[in-house]
Design a protein around this motif. Structure first.
Motif, short mmCIF file in Angstrom:
data_model
loop_
_atom_site.label_atom_id
_atom_site.label_comp_id
_atom_site.label_asym_id
_atom_site.label_seq_id
_atom_site.Cartn_x
_atom_site.Cartn_y
_atom_site.Cartn_z
N ASP A 99 20.98 17.99 19.71
CA ASP A 99 20.19 19.17 20.32
C ASP A 99 21.75 20.24 21.08
O ASP A 99 21.03 22.10 20.78
N TRP A 100 22.07 19.81 21.30
CA TRP A 100 23.21 20.54 22.33
C TRP A 100 24.28 20.49 21.26
O TRP A 100 24.88 22.17 20.86
N GLN A 143 17.70 14.30 27.21
CA GLN A 143 18.11 15.36 25.87
C GLN A 143 18.51 14.49 25.22
O GLN A 143 19.14 13.11 25.23
N THR A 180 21.41 22.35 31.14
CA THR A 180 20.34 21.89 30.63
C THR A 180 19.05 22.18 30.27
O THR A 180 18.50 22.34 29.55
N LEU A 225 17.94 24.97 25.29
CA LEU A 225 17.76 23.33 24.98
C LEU A 225 15.77 23.33 25.89
O LEU A 225 15.75 24.11 27.16
N THR A 226 15.89 22.46 25.11
CA THR A 226 14.68 22.09 25.83
C THR A 226 14.90 20.16 26.89
O THR A 226 15.59 19.71 26.39
N LEU A 227 13.89 19.98 27.84
CA LEU A 227 14.06 19.08 28.20
C LEU A 227 12.83 18.30 27.90
O LEU A 227 11.73 18.52 27.83
N GLN A 228 13.22 16.54 28.01
CA GLN A 228 12.33 15.03 27.64
C GLN A 228 11.92 14.50 29.01
O GLN A 228 12.53 13.78 29.37
#
Length: 482
Positions: free
Chosen positions: A47-48, A43, A9, A31-34
Motif C-alpha cells: 500500500d505504501w 500496514q 502513517t 493510507l489506512t491502518l489495520q
C-alpha cells in the motif's frame, strides 16, 4: 529539482523543491491502518508503494517540467516499523508499526537478555521499537522468523523499490534498539539478543549521503533522467528538523502529527532512558537529538471528529478565545498507550468530569488541552535530562490551528513559531537531504524558512492552566493499572 518522499502513517506525501529552496508543489495519497487485534497496528508495504506511485503521478501531472528535472530524491518515514523479507525480498507479513503495543512482554525479555541495552541504544525497551517486535515474531510466528532474511524500516523498504538497494541511515536505525547510537553503527550484542546478525540488517549511510540511484525502469516510468541519486534519508522527526533548519545544538520543534514529538538537537549522545526520553542520531553527521514522544496527538482530534461526525474546521470554529477550561472536562490523550514519560502501553484515553451541561465545544477544548498537557510532560522529561529551550518551532498538521498553537505555548510557557510551509514536515526535509546528497552544503540547504506566526505564552493563562495540569497528572496516576 529535488524530490522528497515522506512515508507517514496516514499519508505518503511528495514534495518538489527547486534549486533556490522554494517549494514548487506537493501531492499526497492516503493510507489506512489495520488493527486485527487490540494493541495491534499494521500496514501492508504494498500500500505504501501504491500510494507513492499515485502521489508521484499527481505531482508529475501538476508540474511536468519541474518533475522531469529532478536529480536528487530524499526519503523520510515513520520510524520503528518492522518489514520482514525472505531471501527473495518478498514481504512475509504486514509491517508492524511504531504504535503497535503487542510486544510489551518482549521488552522485559530484551532488557534481561541485553543488560547493556540502555547504555548502547540510549533508550528503554518499549513496544514501539523494532527489536521487541522481532522477539514477538520469533515467539508467536516462528515460521515467519525462520524465513526472515532481512529486516527493513518503512522508508528503507520504499528505497528497495526505488533503487534495489537495502540501506538505512543512523537517525532511523537509532529507533530499532539495534544501533550503537554513540558510534552510529549496528551493535552485534543487541542484534544477538534478538537472534539476528548484521546479515539481516541494511548497510548504513549518513542521511545526507547517496545511498543508490533510481532504477532505470522506474526513472523511465516517472519521466526522469538517468543517475537520479537517492539520499540516505532520515526518520520522520529528524527529517522534519532538517526541513525547518534545526541543525545546531538547542534548536528544537514540536511536531503535531499522528503522534506528538518534542525534539531538541544535541552535539553529543546524551541519553536519559529513566524518563523515557529518546536519544537518537540526527540526520547530520556528529549531531544527535533528544526527543519525547506521545503516541496520540493530532490523531486524538481526528478520533473525536469521527466520534461526533464533524470535521476539524467545524469543531475548531466552535471554540471561543475566552477561558474554555472553566467548564471543560479533562482528557487523557492515551488512545494507543503512551511513551514519554510513562512507558505504558496500557494507558487508556479518558474523558473525566463530564456533566449534563458539558458541550461538544467543551470536549473539543479538552482534547486540544490534553494533548498540550502530554507535551508538557514531555518537556519536563527533557528538562530532567538537562535540556533547556527558549523557543520551539511548531510543525505538522496541527500547526494549522492558531488556537491550538497558542494553547500549547501557554501550557508550556515557551514561545512557539510557525514557519512558512511548516505543514510540509518530513517531506521538505527529505527533499533537502536529496539536495545535500547531490553536493549541496548545509549552510545553503538547511536554512530556516520564514516565520509566519509567533505565539508568545500568556503568564496569566499559564497560571490558570497549572491547576488543571496538576489534576491531569493526578488522574493518570490514579488510573494506572486500574
Amino acid at each position: 529539482m529535488f524530490l522528497g518522499i515522506d512515508l507517514g502513517t496516514s499519508e505518503v506525501k511528495l514534495l518538489l523543491l527547486d534549486d533556490t529552496g522554494g517549494i514548487v508543489g506537493t501531492a499526497g495519497s492516503t493510507l489506512t491502518l489495520q488493527s486485527p487485534q487490540p494493541q495491534w497496528s499494521e500496514q501492508n508495504p504494498t500500500d505504501w508503494w501504491r500510494a507513492t506511485g499515485e502521489a508521484a503521478s499527481r505531482l508529475r501531472s501538476a508540474h511536468p517540467a519541474e518533475f522531469a528535472a529532478v536529480r536528487g530524491i530524499g526519503l523520510s518515514g515513520q520510524m520503528h516499523g518492522a518489514v520482514l523479507l525472505d531471501a527473495s525480498d518478498a514481504v512475509l507479513r504486514p509491517a508492524i508499526l511504531w504504535n503497535d503495543g503487542r510486544s510489551h512482554a518482549e521488552c522485559a525479555e530484551l532488557t534481561a537478555a541485553a543488560p547493556a541495552l540502555q547504555d548502547i541504544a540510549g533508550n528503554l525497551a518499549m513496544p514501539g521499537f523494532t527489536a521487541p517486535k522481532l522477539l514477538w515474531v520469533r515467539k508467536h510466528e516462528p515460521d515467519i522468523f525462520a524465513r526472515t532474511a532481512s529486516v527493513l524500516l518503512p522508508k528503507d523498504w520504499l528505497r528497495l523499490q526505488l533503487t534495489g538497494d537495502k540501506v538505512s541511515d543512523p537517525s532511523d536505525a537509532a529507533g530499532t534498539l539495534w544501533l550503537d547510537v554513540a558510534r552510529r553503527d549496528w551493535s552485534d550484542e543487541l542484534l544477538a539478543a534478538t537472534g539476528l546478525t548484521r546479515a539481516h540488517m541494511p548497510r548504513l549511510v549518513e542521511a545526507s549521503q547517496p545511498s543508490g540511484v533510481l532504477k532505470p525502469e522506474l526513472a523511465a516510468t516517472w519521466g526522469l533522467g538517468a543517475d537520479v541519486i537517492v539520499a540516505g534519508g532520515a526518520g520522520d522527526n529528524a527529517a522534519s528538523a532538517i526541513g525547518i533548519g534545526a541543525t545546531a545544538p538547542g534548536d528544537g520543534f514540536i511536531s503535531l502529527g499522528t503522534s506528538g514529538v518534542l525534539f531538541v538537537v544535541n552535539d553529543r549522545f546524551a541519553p536519559n532512558p529513566a524518563s523515557a526520553v529518546h536519544a537518537f542520531c540526527h540526520a547530520l553527521p556528529s549531531r544527535w537529538h533528544q526527543m519525547s514522544v506521545m503516541l496520540s496527538a493530532a490523531s486524538c482530534l481526528r478520533w473525536f471528529c469521527t466520534l461526533v461526525g464533524r470535521d476539524e474546521a467545524a469543531l475548531l470554529a466552535e471554540l471561543t478565545p475566552d477561558d474554555s477550561a472553566v467548564n471543560a472536562p479533562l482528557f487523557l490523550p492515551y488512545l494507543t498507550g503512551e511513551r514519554t514519560p510513562h512507558n505504558d502501553p496500557f494507558a487508556p484515553g479518558v474523558f473525566h468530569g463530564l456533566k449534563a451541561a458539558t458541550t461538544r465545544a467543551d470536549c473539543t477544548y479538552a482534547v486540544l488541552e490534553g494533548v498540550a498537557f502530554g507535551l508538557a510532560d514531555g518537556l519536563d522529561a527533557l528538562r530532567a535530562a538537562g535540556t533547556e529551550v527558549q523557543q520551539l518551532s511548531l510543525v505538522g498538521g496541527g500547526s494549522r490551528s492558531p488556537y491550538w498553537a497558542q494553547l500549547i505555548a501557554d501550557v508550556l510557557d515557551v514561545e512557539l513559531v510557525v514557519h512558512a510551509g511548516s505543514e510540509a514536515g518530513g517531506a521538505l526535509g527529505a527533499a533537502r537531504l536529496g539536495w545535500l546528497s547531490t553536493g549541496g552544503t548545509v549552510d545553503t540547504v538547511c536554512t530556516r524558512p520564514d516565520i509566519s506566526a509567533h505565539f508568545a505564552p500568556h503568564p496569566d493563562r499559564h497560571a490558570r492552566l497549572a491547576p488543571r495540569l496538576a489534576r491531569f497528572r493526578d488522574l493518570y496516576r490514579r488510573l494506572r493499572g486500574a
